[in-house]
Write an enzyme that holds these catalytic residues in place. Structure first.
Site, PDB file in Angstrom:
ATOM      1  N   GLY A  17       2.643  -7.150  -4.216  1.00 29.47           N
ATOM      2  CA  GLY A  17       1.178  -7.077  -3.751  1.00 29.47           C
ATOM      3  C   GLY A  17       0.243  -7.006  -5.244  1.00 29.47           C
ATOM      4  O   GLY A  17       0.693  -6.683  -6.210  1.00 29.47           O
ATOM      5  N   VAL A  49       1.051  -3.791  -6.888  1.00 26.82           N
ATOM      6  CA  VAL A  49       2.041  -3.142  -5.953  1.00 26.82           C
ATOM      7  C   VAL A  49       3.331  -3.781  -6.390  1.00 26.82           C
ATOM      8  O   VAL A  49       3.641  -4.834  -6.428  1.00 26.82           O
ATOM      9  CB  VAL A  49       1.786  -3.172  -4.368  1.00 26.82           C
ATOM     10  CG1 VAL A  49       2.838  -2.371  -3.791  1.00 26.82           C
ATOM     11  CG2 VAL A  49       0.327  -2.579  -4.093  1.00 26.82           C
ATOM     12  N   ASP A  92     -11.073  -1.716   6.894  1.00 25.74           N
ATOM     13  CA  ASP A  92     -10.457  -3.085   6.000  1.00 25.74           C
ATOM     14  C   ASP A  92      -8.937  -3.354   6.798  1.00 25.74           C
ATOM     15  O   ASP A  92      -8.193  -3.577   6.348  1.00 25.74           O
ATOM     16  CB  ASP A  92     -10.112  -2.653   4.712  1.00 25.74           C
ATOM     17  CG  ASP A  92      -9.864  -4.150   4.058  1.00 25.74           C
ATOM     18  OD1 ASP A  92     -10.351  -4.970   4.368  1.00 25.74           O
ATOM     19  OD2 ASP A  92      -9.443  -4.205   2.767  1.00 25.74           O
TER      20      ASP A  92
END
Length: 309
Positions: free
Chosen positions: A11, A18, A124
């Protein structure tokens, strides 16, 4: 970070990267979020929010925090590793069964409800922040925009395709129900195989929503700028959704979906109240294994890039 070795990147975002990583001492696998620490501003505020949330909300559907490491101008947040995120899973072509979709929906509602019960709004919720393991267990992640509900808040939150109408119309005094809109969009996306409203900017996004569902009963800060009355519908949101998506959902699911996608925020179904619908409560602790290859949003993006001529 000598005690971990990176396996692969899974990510990335404005915060950093990530990685799927292995602890060398015992082989345990984790997701490590690597974020730079600015010399002037110091510790990233989004990281503070995320760490605080992971420590304060005790729920099996909230991603677990293992440790935090400071090293060489970076902060490393060590989290549970999950082999799938919902964006990667859907983009990979994985076909989810009706029961798998209902299980994911129910677990997502439980995760969000646990936050809302503490007065926290995520702001989010999107498929890439919904993680799953091979047993079908869901974990919600990425709490960099999470905060307690208060009087005035920024409306520049939520990824565009999952942003509630009141945020798009400039509202700064909003409720937990902005998250409910995002959950409704994800419910629909899992059945359609694509996000239902894919605008390129705020104006095109709100127009797509209004063209399909009509307009809110309440006026918001920027309502008059868009001449919203031209999008008025003679039918209710429930009727419109039942006609368009009745072939994808059963009757009770349609009630939940139309409740979440209610344009008037004060009348929108809350995430907490959606748990009382049988189609949600009956799947509360139902986990259906996923037998697909690992899939994350980053991997899917990279595959698309390699296919370009």
């Amino acid at each position: 970070m000598e005690k971990y070795e990176n396996i692969k990147q899974v990510g990335e975002g404005a915060f950093g990267q990530v990685y799927k990583s292995r602890r060398t001492s015992d082989g345990a696998v984790f997701a490590i979020k690597k974020m730079p620490v600015d010399r002037e501003t110091g510790f990233p505020f989004t990281a503070i929010r995320e760490i605080k949330l992971c420590k304060s909300v005790i729920n099996k559907h909230i991603i677990g925090l293992d440790e935090i490491v400071f090293e060489e101008g970076f902060i490393f947040v060590v989290l549970e590793y999950m082999p799938y995120d919902l964006t990667g899973l859907l983009a990979s072509g994985a076909k989810l069964s009706t029961d798998q979709i209902r299980s994911i929906t129910s677990q997502l509602i439980e995760a969000v409800s646990s936050m809302h019960g503490m007065g926290l709004v995520h702001r989010d919720i999107k498929p890439s922040n919904i993680l799953l393991d091979c047993h079908g267990m869901l974990k919600l992640t990425d709490f960099g925009l999470t905060r307690e509900i208060s009087g005035m808040m920024t409306n520049r939150v939520c990824t565009l395709w999952y942003r509630a109408p009141e945020l798009l119309l400039g509202e700064t005094s909003y409720s937990l129900k902005v998250d409910a809109w995002s959950v409704g969009c994800i419910m629909l996306e899992m059945r359609l195989g694509r996000p239902p409203y894919r605008g390129s900017d705020e104006v095109s996004q709100i127009k797509l929503i209004f063209e399909e569902l009509g307009i809110p009963q309440d006026k918001y800060k920027w309502s008059d700028l868009l001449d919203v009355d031209i999008y008025s519908k003679s039918r209710s949101t429930e009727e419109i959704i039942a006609e368009r998506y009745g072939h994808l959902f059963d009757e009770e699911e349609l009630k939940v979906l139309s409740g979440f996608l209610c344009l008037t925020s004060r009348k929108r179904l809350s995430v907490a109240n959606s748990r009382y619908f049988t189609v949600i409560s009956s799947h509360k602790n139902t986990y259906i294994p996923l037998s697909f290859e690992e899939a994350h949003e980053l991997y899917t993006k990279e595959r698309k890039e390699t296919k370009k001529p």
